[in-house]
Write a protein that holds these residues in place. Structure first.
Motif, PDB file in Angstrom:
ATOM      1  N   ALA A 282       0.817  -1.217   0.000  1.00  0.00           N
ATOM      2  CA  ALA A 282       0.000   0.000   0.000  1.00  0.00           C
ATOM      3  C   ALA A 282       0.851   1.268   0.000  1.00  0.00           C
ATOM      4  N   ARG A 283       2.132   1.143   0.239  1.00  0.00           N
ATOM      5  CA  ARG A 283       3.011   2.320   0.315  1.00  0.00           C
ATOM      6  C   ARG A 283       3.208   2.935  -1.060  1.00  0.00           C
ATOM      7  N   ALA A 284       2.983   4.234  -1.154  1.00  0.00           N
ATOM      8  CA  ALA A 284       3.210   4.973  -2.402  1.00  0.00           C
ATOM      9  C   ALA A 284       4.574   5.642  -2.327  1.00  0.00           C
ATOM     10  N   LEU A 285       5.427   5.350  -3.285  1.00  0.00           N
ATOM     11  CA  LEU A 285       6.770   5.930  -3.318  1.00  0.00           C
ATOM     12  C   LEU A 285       6.882   7.097  -4.297  1.00  0.00           C
ATOM     13  N   GLY A 286       5.882   7.277  -5.132  1.00  0.00           N
ATOM     14  CA  GLY A 286       5.941   8.337  -6.128  1.00  0.00           C
ATOM     15  C   GLY A 286       4.607   8.481  -6.830  1.00  0.00           C
ATOM     16  N   PRO A 287       4.565   9.313  -7.880  1.00  0.00           N
ATOM     17  CA  PRO A 287       3.295   9.642  -8.520  1.00  0.00           C
ATOM     18  C   PRO A 287       2.879   8.717  -9.661  1.00  0.00           C
ATOM     19  N   LEU A 296       9.557   3.208 -11.404  1.00  0.00           N
ATOM     20  CA  LEU A 296      10.932   3.085 -10.947  1.00  0.00           C
ATOM     21  C   LEU A 296      10.987   2.273  -9.660  1.00  0.00           C
ATOM     22  N   GLU A 297      11.630   1.131  -9.724  1.00  0.00           N
ATOM     23  CA  GLU A 297      11.846   0.324  -8.525  1.00  0.00           C
ATOM     24  C   GLU A 297      13.058   0.877  -7.766  1.00  0.00           C
ATOM     25  N   GLY A 298      12.947   0.912  -6.440  1.00  0.00           N
ATOM     26  CA  GLY A 298      14.094   1.298  -5.625  1.00  0.00           C
ATOM     27  C   GLY A 298      14.375   2.777  -5.582  1.00  0.00           C
ATOM     28  N   ARG A 437      11.114   6.135 -23.588  1.00  0.00           N
ATOM     29  CA  ARG A 437      10.158   6.797 -22.694  1.00  0.00           C
ATOM     30  C   ARG A 437      10.348   6.303 -21.269  1.00  0.00           C
ATOM     31  N   LYS A 438      10.516   5.001 -21.123  1.00  0.00           N
ATOM     32  CA  LYS A 438      10.701   4.422 -19.796  1.00  0.00           C
ATOM     33  C   LYS A 438      11.924   5.016 -19.111  1.00  0.00           C
ATOM     34  N   ALA A 439      13.016   5.133 -19.839  1.00  0.00           N
ATOM     35  CA  ALA A 439      14.233   5.707 -19.265  1.00  0.00           C
ATOM     36  C   ALA A 439      14.001   7.149 -18.815  1.00  0.00           C
ATOM     37  N   ALA A 440      13.265   7.921 -19.628  1.00  0.00           N
ATOM     38  CA  ALA A 440      12.989   9.323 -19.290  1.00  0.00           C
ATOM     39  C   ALA A 440      12.137   9.419 -18.030  1.00  0.00           C
ATOM     40  N   TYR A 441      11.092   8.573 -17.946  1.00  0.00           N
ATOM     41  CA  TYR A 441      10.201   8.657 -16.789  1.00  0.00           C
ATOM     42  C   TYR A 441      10.839   8.107 -15.515  1.00  0.00           C
ATOM     43  N   GLN A 446      13.329   9.669 -10.286  1.00  0.00           N
ATOM     44  CA  GLN A 446      14.531   9.760  -9.447  1.00  0.00           C
ATOM     45  C   GLN A 446      14.783  11.196  -8.990  1.00  0.00           C
ATOM     46  N   PHE A 447      14.722  12.151  -9.924  1.00  0.00           N
ATOM     47  CA  PHE A 447      15.017  13.540  -9.581  1.00  0.00           C
ATOM     48  C   PHE A 447      13.860  14.201  -8.841  1.00  0.00           C
ATOM     49  N   LEU A 448      12.626  13.776  -9.116  1.00  0.00           N
ATOM     50  CA  LEU A 448      11.478  14.343  -8.403  1.00  0.00           C
ATOM     51  C   LEU A 448      11.536  13.969  -6.920  1.00  0.00           C
ATOM     52  N   LEU A 449      11.937  12.742  -6.630  1.00  0.00           N
ATOM     53  CA  LEU A 449      12.014  12.303  -5.240  1.00  0.00           C
ATOM     54  C   LEU A 449      13.187  12.950  -4.508  1.00  0.00           C
ATOM     55  N   GLU A 450      14.226  13.294  -5.220  1.00  0.00           N
ATOM     56  CA  GLU A 450      15.369  13.974  -4.599  1.00  0.00           C
ATOM     57  C   GLU A 450      14.995  15.402  -4.212  1.00  0.00           C
ATOM     58  N   ASP A 451      14.130  16.021  -4.983  1.00  0.00           N
ATOM     59  CA  ASP A 451      13.674  17.395  -4.707  1.00  0.00           C
ATOM     60  C   ASP A 451      12.160  17.345  -4.525  1.00  0.00           C
ATOM     61  N   PRO A 452      11.661  16.787  -3.398  1.00  0.00           N
ATOM     62  CA  PRO A 452      10.255  16.376  -3.306  1.00  0.00           C
ATOM     63  C   PRO A 452       9.268  17.546  -3.262  1.00  0.00           C
ATOM     64  N   PRO A 453       8.348  17.604  -4.227  1.00  0.00           N
ATOM     65  CA  PRO A 453       7.284  18.611  -4.178  1.00  0.00           C
ATOM     66  C   PRO A 453       6.099  18.141  -3.335  1.00  0.00           C
ATOM     67  N   ALA A 454       6.187  16.889  -2.827  1.00  0.00           N
ATOM     68  CA  ALA A 454       5.101  16.304  -2.044  1.00  0.00           C
ATOM     69  C   ALA A 454       5.665  15.173  -1.199  1.00  0.00           C
TER      70      ALA A 454
END
Length: 467
Positions: A282-287, A296-298, A437-441, A446-454
């Motif tokens: 149930a844990r959400a790690l990202g959007p 993205l795993e991990g 596309r997968k590589a881009a997302y 990775q970068f969104l979680l490093e600079d978390p907007p949420a």
């Protein structure tokens, strides 16, 4: 006796032929035609389903639209890949700016009309639609890789039907297993919709709030409720079924207003580390949906770590005390109160650590590490005016997150600005090859979680309640 005999023989001479013909046809009718008619007439099982929300014929709930019709494509619910459906296949042209869909033959609407290419009308803004006898061509202003997922939206035709003998009213025709047979409006919104299928009749009844829908279930107006967030005291009722499931298409998060000068990166990270998160699936790690091919795993998980939270907070003490307002709805009041307690605990720990830190010369600044939280409850939070917002968010089928996090988008209600994120989102929606596309997302995550907007907390639970 002789008199009765005369009466009978006289009646037979005068009406005998008519009598025997009537008897013959009556026997034939009841022994032959009635059984045939009985086989043709089937009593369909009715299901009364409660739906929460305000809808009309132009804006039907997803479940109703999916029962009525299908789209040019379909999205696999398991991995979110897109496959052809009403289209045999599609072709991209003009470097990805044009999509050509070849339409299947011998497909019919529920009113018997054959599907033709001119019926494919999604009313896209800024998209030129061209039809040939076999193809539907969409000319886009720019490359847009998620477009095949967009046309998975069910096709519907809006027609007129007779109503109350002398009047007409709009109706909806689809290509799915069900057809709309009747509906009721109240104050400009749908009150009830009836769909007829091969074996059952679905009666959808609409309620403005979840509380109203639960009360309708208790009164017996409906027998099935889906996607309920809180079954309340129905959990203790006998002779009803309650099924709990994790909805991976919706997550709960604390969204930061990134325009607020108090909410610097180190403060956002500190607040993130101080909050306890759900364990397990149930844990959400990202959007992005964890079942998506682009997930993205991990990634950085921000598991609760009070020492790390204190460290990040003291790395850049705010210029004024952290008096924050956390807005949420009544659904998440308990979660908001728990987060408030954890953040205020962080403030106390940071204040104590600051006082002991020999590197902090001006101990007066330690007061700024203390955190005060005001919880504000609103059933209709204003996403244009908040500091921290605890709400649920829908996840689209395609991993494209441009609308949510790109700096230029009005729908970016967190006011998040990051040029690297913007670049990755642009690349993701303009690249047609899935692995690229997968590589881009994945890099985006990775970068969104490093600079978390949420602070991503959990995928939302939903309940299905039935008798």
């Amino acid at each position: 006796m002789r008199k009765i005999y005369w009466y009978i023989t006289a009646y037979i001479k005068k009406h005998g032929l008519t009598f025997f013909i009537s008897v013959f046809f009556a026997i034939a009718f009841f022994s032959v035609f009635i059984p045939i008619l009985a086989k043709k007439i089937t009593i369909k099982k009715k299901r009364y389903i409660g739906v929460v929300g305000e809808y009309n014929l132009k804006n039907l709930p997803t479940e109703v639209k999916n029962s009525l019709s299908v789209g040019l494509t379909k999205v696999n619910p398991e991995d979110k890949n897109v496959k052809p459906l009403l289209a045999e296949r599609w072709i991209t042209e003009d470097s990805g700016k044009t999509y050509r869909f070849i339409i299947k033959k011998d497909v019919f609407w529920t009113d018997g009309k054959e599907l033709v290419t001119d019926d494919v009308n999604y009313n896209f803004k800024d998209v030129e639609t061209i039809t040939t006898p076999n193809d539907v061509i969409f000319k886009l202003p720019d490359k847009f890789a998620p477009f095949p997922q967009i046309v998975s939206e069910p096709l519907l035709r809006y027609e007129s039907e007779a109503h109350l003998f002398f009047f007409k009213r709009p109706t909806v025709v689809g290509i799915g297993p069900y057809r709309l047979t009747s509906y009721q409006n109240q104050s400009g919104r749908l009150k009830q919709v009836v769909l007829d299928g091969p074996k059952q009749r679905l009666v959808y009844r609409f309620y403005l709030t979840e509380q109203n829908a639960l009360m309708a279930f208790k009164k017996g107006e409906v027998d099935l409720l889906k996607n309920i967030t809180n079954p309340q005291n129905l959990i203790n009722w006998k002779e009803i079924n309650i099924k709990k499931s994790i909805n991976f298409d919706q997550y709960l998060a604390v969204f930061f207003n990134n325009q607020d000068p108090l909410l610097k990166k180190n403060i956002r990270q500190a607040l993130n580390y101080s909050v306890k998160k759900e364990a397990g699936t149930a844990r959400a790690l990202g959007p992005i949906n964890p079942n998506s091919w682009a997930y993205l795993e991990g990634g950085k998980d921000y598991n609760k770590d009070m020492d790390r939270a204190v460290e990040r907070l003291l790395e850049g003490l705010p210029p004024e005390p952290l008096k924050l307002t956390l807005t949420t709805t009544s659904l998440f009041t308990n979660e908001a109160e728990r987060i408030k307690a954890e953040w205020e605990q962080l403030g106390q720990a940071a204040y104590t650590a600051c006082q002991k830190d020999g590197d902090v010369e001006n101990k007066g600044l330690c007061n700024n590490a203390q955190i005060t939280i005001d919880v504000k409850i609103s059933n209709f939070p204003d996403t244009n005016n908040f500091q921290l917002l605890l709400i649920g968010q829908q996840i689209p089928d395609d991993p494209d997150q441009y609308f949510m996090w790109h700096s230029d988008q009005a729908t970016n209600f967190t006011n998040y600005k990051n040029t690297r994120i913007d670049s990755l989102l642009e690349k993701g929606r303009q690249t047609l090859e899935q692995q690229e596309r997968k590589a881009a997302y994945q890099e985006f995550q990775q970068f969104l979680l490093e600079d978390p907007p949420a602070i991503f907390l959990t995928y939302l639970l939903s309940y299905t309640i039935s008798r």
